[in-house]
Design an enzyme around this catalytic site. Structure first.
Site, PDB file in Angstrom:
ATOM      1  N   TYR A   1       0.350  -0.968   0.149  1.00 45.85           N
ATOM      2  CA  TYR A   1      -0.241   0.325  -0.319  1.00 45.85           C
ATOM      3  C   TYR A   1       0.894   2.063  -0.301  1.00 45.85           C
ATOM      4  O   TYR A   1       1.402   1.434   1.077  1.00 45.85           O
ATOM      5  CB  TYR A   1      -1.321  -0.181   1.284  1.00 45.85           C
ATOM      6  CG  TYR A   1      -1.682   0.883   1.908  1.00 45.85           C
ATOM      7  CD1 TYR A   1      -2.421   1.844  -0.052  1.00 45.85           C
ATOM      8  CD2 TYR A   1      -2.567   1.259   2.697  1.00 45.85           C
ATOM      9  CE1 TYR A   1      -3.384   2.763   0.635  1.00 45.85           C
ATOM     10  CE2 TYR A   1      -3.425   2.336   2.570  1.00 45.85           C
ATOM     11  CZ  TYR A   1      -3.857   3.153   1.804  1.00 45.85           C
ATOM     12  OH  TYR A   1      -4.772   3.803   1.457  1.00 45.85           O
TER      13      TYR A   1
ATOM     14  N   LYS B   1      -0.333  -1.148  -4.104  1.00 40.65           N
ATOM     15  CA  LYS B   1      -1.631  -0.472  -4.564  1.00 40.65           C
ATOM     16  C   LYS B   1      -0.664   0.570  -5.292  1.00 40.65           C
ATOM     17  O   LYS B   1      -0.506   1.384  -3.778  1.00 40.65           O
ATOM     18  CB  LYS B   1      -2.659  -0.378  -3.626  1.00 40.65           C
ATOM     19  CG  LYS B   1      -3.809   0.868  -3.607  1.00 40.65           C
ATOM     20  CD  LYS B   1      -4.878   0.235  -2.058  1.00 40.65           C
ATOM     21  CE  LYS B   1      -5.102   1.586  -2.241  1.00 40.65           C
ATOM     22  NZ  LYS B   1      -4.823   2.663  -2.316  1.00 40.65           N
TER      23      LYS B   1
END
Length: 302
Positions: A135, A163
Protein backbone atom coordinates in the site's frame (compact mmCIF):
# COMPACT_ATOMS: atom_id res chain seq x y z
CA UNK A 1 -11.55 -12.07 -12.30
CA UNK A 2 -8.88 -13.05 -9.81
CA UNK A 3 -8.56 -11.44 -6.41
CA UNK A 4 -6.04 -8.77 -7.36
CA UNK A 5 -7.65 -7.61 -10.59
CA UNK A 6 -10.68 -5.50 -11.43
CA UNK A 7 -12.39 -3.11 -9.04
CA UNK A 8 -11.77 -3.06 -5.30
CA UNK A 9 -14.25 -0.91 -3.34
CA UNK A 10 -13.10 0.88 -0.18
CA UNK A 11 -15.92 1.78 2.25
CA UNK A 12 -15.79 3.86 5.39
CA UNK A 13 -15.85 2.07 8.75
CA UNK A 14 -18.76 3.59 10.70
CA UNK A 15 -17.85 3.98 14.37
CA UNK A 16 -18.71 6.18 17.32
CA UNK A 17 -16.31 8.76 18.75
CA UNK A 18 -14.99 6.18 21.21
CA UNK A 19 -13.83 4.04 18.29
CA UNK A 20 -16.52 1.36 18.65
CA UNK A 21 -17.39 0.03 15.19
CA UNK A 22 -21.07 0.17 14.24
CA UNK A 23 -21.25 -3.33 12.79
CA UNK A 24 -24.87 -2.94 11.68
CA UNK A 25 -24.01 0.12 9.61
CA UNK A 26 -20.90 -1.57 8.24
CA UNK A 27 -22.93 -4.60 7.19
CA UNK A 28 -25.34 -2.29 5.37
CA UNK A 29 -22.44 -0.94 3.33
CA UNK A 30 -20.96 -4.38 2.70
CA UNK A 31 -24.32 -5.78 1.61
CA UNK A 32 -24.61 -3.05 -1.04
CA UNK A 33 -21.12 -3.77 -2.29
CA UNK A 34 -21.29 -7.55 -2.32
CA UNK A 35 -24.09 -7.65 -4.88
CA UNK A 36 -22.81 -4.87 -7.12
CA UNK A 37 -20.34 -6.65 -9.38
CA UNK A 38 -17.16 -5.42 -7.71
CA UNK A 39 -14.22 -7.81 -7.53
CA UNK A 40 -13.09 -7.24 -3.93
CA UNK A 41 -13.73 -5.11 -0.87
CA UNK A 42 -10.86 -3.06 0.57
CA UNK A 43 -11.81 -2.96 4.22
CA UNK A 44 -9.93 -0.78 6.70
CA UNK A 45 -8.10 1.31 4.15
CA UNK A 46 -7.38 4.98 4.73
CA UNK A 47 -11.01 5.82 3.98
CA UNK A 48 -11.81 3.03 6.44
CA UNK A 49 -9.78 4.93 9.10
CA UNK A 50 -7.85 1.82 10.12
CA UNK A 51 -5.22 3.74 12.06
CA UNK A 52 -7.89 5.18 14.37
CA UNK A 53 -9.19 1.77 15.45
CA UNK A 54 -7.91 -0.63 18.10
CA UNK A 55 -6.89 -4.17 17.26
CA UNK A 56 -10.14 -5.51 18.72
CA UNK A 57 -12.28 -3.10 16.72
CA UNK A 58 -10.45 -3.91 13.51
CA UNK A 59 -11.16 -7.58 14.17
CA UNK A 60 -14.87 -6.83 14.77
CA UNK A 61 -14.99 -4.94 11.48
CA UNK A 62 -13.33 -7.76 9.54
CA UNK A 63 -15.54 -10.40 11.12
CA UNK A 64 -18.73 -8.45 10.36
CA UNK A 65 -17.70 -7.63 6.80
CA UNK A 66 -16.77 -11.20 5.93
CA UNK A 67 -19.99 -12.52 7.47
CA UNK A 68 -22.03 -10.09 5.37
CA UNK A 69 -20.05 -10.74 2.19
CA UNK A 70 -20.76 -14.44 2.79
CA UNK A 71 -18.35 -15.65 0.15
CA UNK A 72 -19.82 -13.42 -2.57
CA UNK A 73 -16.76 -11.19 -2.76
CA UNK A 74 -13.31 -11.45 -1.09
CA UNK A 75 -12.18 -8.98 1.56
CA UNK A 76 -8.72 -7.37 1.62
CA UNK A 77 -8.11 -5.96 5.11
CA UNK A 78 -5.87 -3.10 6.18
CA UNK A 79 -3.19 -4.31 8.60
CA UNK A 80 -0.89 -1.30 8.87
CA UNK A 81 0.66 -0.40 12.23
CA UNK A 82 3.62 1.57 13.56
CA UNK A 83 5.34 -1.51 14.96
CA UNK A 84 6.25 -4.56 12.90
CA UNK A 85 5.11 -6.94 15.62
CA UNK A 86 1.71 -5.23 15.75
CA UNK A 87 1.33 -5.49 11.97
CA UNK A 88 2.18 -9.19 12.17
CA UNK A 89 -0.48 -9.66 14.85
CA UNK A 90 -3.07 -7.74 12.81
CA UNK A 91 -2.23 -9.84 9.75
CA UNK A 92 -2.69 -12.98 11.82
CA UNK A 93 -6.08 -11.75 13.01
CA UNK A 94 -7.16 -10.96 9.46
CA UNK A 95 -6.09 -14.37 8.21
CA UNK A 96 -7.84 -16.18 11.07
CA UNK A 97 -11.06 -14.26 10.39
CA UNK A 98 -11.05 -15.17 6.71
CA UNK A 99 -9.58 -12.13 4.95
CA UNK A 100 -8.21 -13.03 1.53
CA UNK A 101 -5.24 -10.65 1.83
CA UNK A 102 -3.75 -7.85 3.88
CA UNK A 103 -3.18 -4.27 2.76
CA UNK A 104 0.08 -3.09 4.32
CA UNK A 105 1.32 0.50 4.40
CA UNK A 106 4.68 1.56 5.89
CA UNK A 107 3.07 3.55 8.69
CA UNK A 108 5.65 5.56 10.61
CA UNK A 109 6.36 8.39 12.98
CA UNK A 110 10.10 8.40 12.29
CA UNK A 111 10.72 8.49 8.54
CA UNK A 112 11.68 5.00 7.36
CA UNK A 113 14.49 4.02 5.03
CA UNK A 114 13.94 1.71 2.06
CA UNK A 115 15.73 -1.11 3.85
CA UNK A 116 13.55 -0.68 6.95
CA UNK A 117 10.42 -0.85 4.81
CA UNK A 118 11.74 -3.93 3.01
CA UNK A 119 12.44 -5.72 6.30
CA UNK A 120 9.05 -4.67 7.69
CA UNK A 121 7.19 -6.16 4.74
CA UNK A 122 9.34 -9.27 4.68
CA UNK A 123 8.60 -9.93 8.34
CA UNK A 124 4.84 -9.40 8.07
CA UNK A 125 4.51 -11.54 4.94
CA UNK A 126 6.83 -14.25 6.22
CA UNK A 127 5.47 -14.57 9.75
CA UNK A 128 1.74 -14.13 9.10
CA UNK A 129 1.26 -16.29 6.03
CA UNK A 130 -1.31 -13.78 4.74
CA UNK A 131 -0.94 -12.60 1.12
CA UNK A 132 0.19 -8.97 1.22
CA UNK A 133 -0.73 -6.02 -1.01
CA UNK A 134 1.82 -3.21 -0.90
CA UNK A 135 0.00 0.00 0.00
CA UNK A 136 1.87 3.02 -1.31
CA UNK A 137 0.12 6.08 0.11
CA UNK A 138 2.71 8.84 0.56
CA UNK A 139 0.02 11.38 1.41
CA UNK A 140 -0.46 9.65 4.77
CA UNK A 141 2.80 7.77 5.36
CA UNK A 142 5.20 10.33 3.83
CA UNK A 143 7.08 7.42 2.27
CA UNK A 144 7.06 6.85 -1.49
CA UNK A 145 7.96 3.47 -2.92
CA UNK A 146 10.46 3.43 -5.75
CA UNK A 147 9.87 0.96 -8.56
CA UNK A 148 13.10 -0.75 -7.48
CA UNK A 149 11.79 -1.32 -3.95
CA UNK A 150 8.49 -2.70 -5.23
CA UNK A 151 10.44 -5.02 -7.53
CA UNK A 152 12.51 -6.31 -4.57
CA UNK A 153 9.40 -6.86 -2.49
CA UNK A 154 7.54 -8.52 -5.36
CA UNK A 155 10.09 -11.33 -5.32
CA UNK A 156 9.37 -12.20 -1.70
CA UNK A 157 6.97 -15.10 -1.04
CA UNK A 158 3.55 -13.82 -0.07
CA UNK A 159 3.83 -10.29 -1.48
CA UNK A 160 1.45 -10.45 -4.40
CA UNK A 161 0.28 -6.98 -5.48
CA UNK A 162 0.84 -3.25 -5.24
CA UNK A 163 -1.67 -0.46 -4.75
CA UNK A 164 0.03 2.60 -6.23
CA UNK A 165 -0.99 6.25 -6.04
CA UNK A 166 -1.62 8.19 -9.23
CA UNK A 167 -0.06 11.62 -9.60
CA UNK A 168 -1.56 12.74 -12.90
CA UNK A 169 -3.43 10.83 -15.60
CA UNK A 170 -0.49 11.25 -17.98
CA UNK A 171 2.02 9.78 -15.54
CA UNK A 172 0.16 6.51 -14.91
CA UNK A 173 0.93 4.66 -18.19
CA UNK A 174 4.66 5.34 -17.88
CA UNK A 175 4.69 4.31 -14.22
CA UNK A 176 2.83 1.11 -15.10
CA UNK A 177 5.26 0.29 -17.90
CA UNK A 178 8.24 0.84 -15.60
CA UNK A 179 6.83 -1.47 -12.93
CA UNK A 180 5.80 -4.13 -15.43
CA UNK A 181 9.39 -4.30 -16.65
CA UNK A 182 10.70 -4.95 -13.12
CA UNK A 183 8.19 -7.13 -11.26
CA UNK A 184 7.76 -10.88 -11.82
CA UNK A 185 5.01 -12.16 -14.13
CA UNK A 186 1.71 -12.48 -12.30
CA UNK A 187 2.44 -9.72 -9.78
CA UNK A 188 -0.60 -7.41 -9.76
CA UNK A 189 -0.08 -3.71 -10.40
CA UNK A 190 -3.05 -1.54 -9.40
CA UNK A 191 -3.81 2.11 -8.73
CA UNK A 192 -5.73 4.44 -6.44
CA UNK A 193 -6.62 8.12 -6.70
CA UNK A 194 -10.02 7.81 -8.36
CA UNK A 195 -9.81 10.92 -10.51
CA UNK A 196 -6.69 9.68 -12.32
CA UNK A 197 -7.34 5.95 -12.52
CA UNK A 198 -9.13 5.70 -15.84
CA UNK A 199 -5.89 6.28 -17.75
CA UNK A 200 -4.12 3.62 -15.69
CA UNK A 201 -6.91 1.16 -16.49
CA UNK A 202 -6.83 2.01 -20.19
CA UNK A 203 -3.07 1.41 -20.13
CA UNK A 204 -3.66 -2.06 -18.71
CA UNK A 205 -3.41 -1.77 -14.93
CA UNK A 206 -4.62 -4.89 -13.16
CA UNK A 207 -6.77 -3.21 -10.52
CA UNK A 208 -8.48 -0.01 -9.45
CA UNK A 209 -8.67 0.55 -5.68
CA UNK A 210 -11.56 3.00 -5.40
CA UNK A 211 -12.97 5.23 -2.67
CA UNK A 212 -16.05 6.21 -4.71
CA UNK A 213 -16.87 2.54 -5.29
CA UNK A 214 -17.17 2.09 -1.53
CA UNK A 215 -20.37 4.15 -1.64
CA UNK A 216 -21.38 4.10 -5.33
CA UNK A 217 -20.15 0.83 -6.81
CA UNK A 218 -22.37 0.71 -9.91
CA UNK A 219 -20.83 3.63 -11.77
CA UNK A 220 -17.34 2.46 -10.87
CA UNK A 221 -18.02 -1.10 -12.07
CA UNK A 222 -19.23 0.38 -15.33
CA UNK A 223 -16.21 2.67 -15.65
CA UNK A 224 -13.72 -0.12 -14.86
CA UNK A 225 -15.25 -2.47 -17.41
CA UNK A 226 -15.58 0.22 -20.07
CA UNK A 227 -11.92 1.16 -19.70
CA UNK A 228 -11.00 -2.35 -20.85
CA UNK A 229 -13.22 -2.19 -23.92
CA UNK A 230 -13.79 1.38 -25.10
CA UNK A 231 -11.31 4.07 -24.12
CA UNK A 232 -13.36 6.86 -25.72
CA UNK A 233 -16.48 5.98 -23.72
CA UNK A 234 -14.44 5.48 -20.55
CA UNK A 235 -12.96 8.95 -20.86
CA UNK A 236 -16.42 10.40 -21.50
CA UNK A 237 -17.83 8.77 -18.37
CA UNK A 238 -14.80 9.83 -16.35
CA UNK A 239 -15.23 13.42 -17.54
CA UNK A 240 -18.89 13.34 -16.47
CA UNK A 241 -17.66 12.61 -12.95
CA UNK A 242 -15.37 15.67 -12.87
CA UNK A 243 -17.53 17.49 -10.27
CA UNK A 244 -17.14 14.48 -7.96
CA UNK A 245 -13.41 14.23 -8.55
CA UNK A 246 -13.03 17.96 -7.87
CA UNK A 247 -14.78 17.63 -4.51
CA UNK A 248 -12.66 14.64 -3.52
CA UNK A 249 -9.44 16.39 -4.49
CA UNK A 250 -10.40 19.52 -2.57
CA UNK A 251 -11.84 17.96 0.59
CA UNK A 252 -10.48 14.38 0.49
CA UNK A 253 -12.50 11.34 -0.46
CA UNK A 254 -12.88 10.41 3.20
CA UNK A 255 -14.68 13.61 4.17
CA UNK A 256 -16.85 13.61 1.04
CA UNK A 257 -17.99 10.03 1.57
CA UNK A 258 -18.76 10.68 5.24
CA UNK A 259 -20.92 13.62 4.15
CA UNK A 260 -22.96 11.23 2.00
CA UNK A 261 -23.30 8.38 4.48
CA UNK A 262 -26.45 9.76 6.09
CA UNK A 263 -28.27 9.30 2.78
CA UNK A 264 -27.86 5.56 3.36
CA UNK A 265 -29.30 5.86 6.85
CA UNK A 266 -25.81 5.69 8.35
CA UNK A 267 -25.12 8.29 11.01
CA UNK A 268 -21.35 8.45 11.25
CA UNK A 269 -18.67 11.04 11.67
CA UNK A 270 -14.94 10.64 11.02
CA UNK A 271 -12.79 10.02 14.08
CA UNK A 272 -11.47 13.10 15.82
CA UNK A 273 -9.36 15.08 15.23
CA UNK A 274 -10.76 14.77 11.68
CA UNK A 275 -13.81 17.03 11.51
CA UNK A 276 -16.91 16.63 9.34
CA UNK A 277 -17.29 19.04 6.46
CA UNK A 278 -18.85 22.39 7.32
CA UNK A 279 -22.58 22.48 6.62
CA UNK A 280 -22.08 24.79 3.66
CA UNK A 281 -19.60 22.42 2.06
CA UNK A 282 -21.67 19.37 2.95
CA UNK A 283 -24.63 20.89 1.13
CA UNK A 284 -22.41 21.50 -1.88
CA UNK A 285 -21.45 17.82 -1.83
CA UNK A 286 -25.07 16.72 -1.59
CA UNK A 287 -26.15 19.06 -4.37
CA UNK A 288 -23.35 17.82 -6.63
CA UNK A 289 -24.26 14.18 -6.12
CA UNK A 290 -27.97 14.94 -6.57
CA UNK A 291 -27.21 16.57 -9.92
CA UNK A 292 -25.30 13.45 -10.98
CA UNK A 293 -27.83 10.93 -9.71
CA UNK A 294 -28.47 9.42 -13.13
CA UNK A 295 -24.78 9.06 -13.87
CA UNK A 296 -24.11 7.54 -10.47
CA UNK A 297 -27.10 5.16 -10.76
CA UNK A 298 -27.83 5.50 -7.09
CA UNK A 299 -31.02 3.44 -7.15
CA UNK A 300 -32.97 6.03 -5.25
CA UNK A 301 -30.44 6.40 -2.47
CA UNK A 302 -29.71 10.03 -3.27
Amino acid sequence: MTLFTGLSAFPITPANQSGRVDTDALRTLISRLAGSGIDSIGLLGSTGTYMYLSRDERARAIESAIAEAAGRVPVIAGIGALRTDDAIALAGDAKALGAAAGLLAPVSYTLLSENEVFEHFAAVAGESGLPIVIYDNPGTTHFRFTSELIARLARLPGIVAAKNPTVTPDDSPAHLATLRAQVPPGFSVGYSGDWNCVEALIAGADAWYSVLAGMFPTVCVNLARTAREDSVEARRLNAALTPVWDLMRQHTGLRVIYALAERLGIRAEPPRPILPLAERVKQQVLDTFDALSETLDQSGVI
